[in-house]
Write an enzyme that holds these catalytic residues in place. Structure first.
Site, PDB file in Angstrom:
ATOM      1  N   TYR A  61       0.972  -0.991   0.124  1.00 17.78           N
ATOM      2  CA  TYR A  61      -0.247   0.068  -0.153  1.00 17.78           C
ATOM      3  C   TYR A  61       1.050   1.296  -0.030  1.00 17.78           C
ATOM      4  O   TYR A  61       1.286   1.536   1.235  1.00 17.78           O
ATOM      5  CB  TYR A  61      -1.082  -0.168   1.217  1.00 17.78           C
ATOM      6  N   HIS A 145       0.245 -12.105   1.571  1.00 13.11           N
ATOM      7  CA  HIS A 145      -0.227 -11.720   0.245  1.00 13.11           C
ATOM      8  C   HIS A 145      -0.429 -11.617  -1.213  1.00 13.11           C
ATOM      9  O   HIS A 145       0.576 -12.060  -1.642  1.00 13.11           O
ATOM     10  CB  HIS A 145       0.376 -10.032   0.751  1.00 13.11           C
TER      11      HIS A 145
END
Length: 331
Positions: A61, A145
């Site tokens: 992010y 992830h």
């Protein structure tokens, strides 16, 4: 009238507890548009004040910006006052001169690039860097992830590395975070997974996880964190041009979202409130994390989460063909 989910729930048998509503921290890293630092920090503070004490972030992010801002927002707060998760699989490094920038949907990011790395050393190095950016000495939850294109590496190195860290009590709960519920179901069936973060596959618009992931999670005692309850925004506001799965919604999906909103309005319920409550119909679901870019969005989500929803609304959605009749309802 169903009760609003309250209290905390344990993730698997990990001893990690989360509130029913958490904060997704991707928007803090300028997702789609720049967010001023002051507003990003105020967003976290508002979430904590309202009891949304589970905070989820990732190196991906904003190439580390989310973790950095979250660390600044948490500075000085008692480590036991919140539950924190981040992710592994992408390592960050400084961008070399002339190397392409990697925005990946984020604006005004630090001058870094992402590199896939599911090796044991890569997992450990990634976590060390995350701890530094977050300004903490321990993590509650770590997810692998987006490993859909690295499945062999998950089995050979990535998950064993996380399991080793869990055995050493350096991490309390481990699992996977991704958009593909069928692959998550395979991992849960094969591995000792405490929790999965499944984004966008168990919503008012999508039942995929109900068919593949949720049954195996219930059987194995693995908890589910639901992300993407608004399917990238369409279920928050089904206006023309709204996003669905990170892109502009196809016409037929957008029309279904508008029909959902119309039925909700007949019962005096905002579509956002129904979208937030719906996933809790399944017992494997522990919490929902919702990304917010401002204190106002946090307050709105908290208000929507506590909204009274009559059971008749859910039955009406089934009767009008907007929910399948075999789907559990949050009654």
């Amino acid at each position: 009238m169903a009760q609003v989910p309250q209290g905390t729930r344990e993730l698997g048998r990990s001893g990690v507890y989360v509130p029913p509503l958490g904060l997704g921290c991707a928007p803090l890293a300028n997702l789609y548009a720049a967010v001023p630092e002051e507003r990003a920090l105020a967003t976290v503070h508002t979430a904590l004040e309202l009891g949304c004490t589970y905070l989820d972030t990732a190196p991906h992010y904003g190439v580390g910006l989310s973790e950095e801002r979250l660390g600044r927002a948490l500075a000085g707060r008692g480590r036991g006052s919140y539950t924190l998760s981040t992710k592994v699989g992408r390592r960050l490094r400084d961008r070399a001169p002339g190397e392409p920038v990697q925005p990946d949907g984020f604006a005004d990011t630090p001058d870094r690039v992402r590199e896939w790395d599911f090796s044991r050393d890569g997992i450990r190095a990634s976590l060390e860097s995350s701890l530094e950016r977050l300004g903490v000495d321990a993590l509650d939850i770590v997810y692998v992830h987006d490993p859909e294109n690295h499945i062999r590496e998950v089995y050979e190195t990535a998950f064993p590395a996380l399991a080793e860290l869990r055995d050493q009590k350096l991490v309390r709960a481990i699992g996977f975070g991704m958009n593909f519920s069928d692959i998550l179901a395979r991992f849960v069936a094969d591995l000792d997974v405490d929790v999965v973060l499944c984004a966008g596959r168990w919503t008012l618009l999508e039942r995929t996880a109900y068919d593949d992931l949720l049954p195996v999670c219930e059987r194995r005692g693995t908890s589910v964190v639901v992300g993407g309850v608004y399917n990238s925004g369409l279920l928050a506001d089904p206006r023309p041009g709204a996003r669905y799965n990170y892109e502009e919604a196809p016409p037929e999906i957008a029309e279904r979202a508008r029909r959902l909103a119309t039925v909700c309005a007949e019962f005096g319920v905002p579509l956002r409130a129904a979208a937030l409550r719906f996933p809790f119909a399944h017992p494997a679901v522990a919490t929902a994390v919702v990304g917010c870019a401002s204190p106002a969005e946090v307050r709105d989500n908290a208000e929507m989460f506590g909204h009274d929803i009559p059971d008749e609304l859910w039955h009406a959605l089934v009767e009008r063909g907007l929910l399948d009749d075999d789907i559990p309802l949050p009654l």
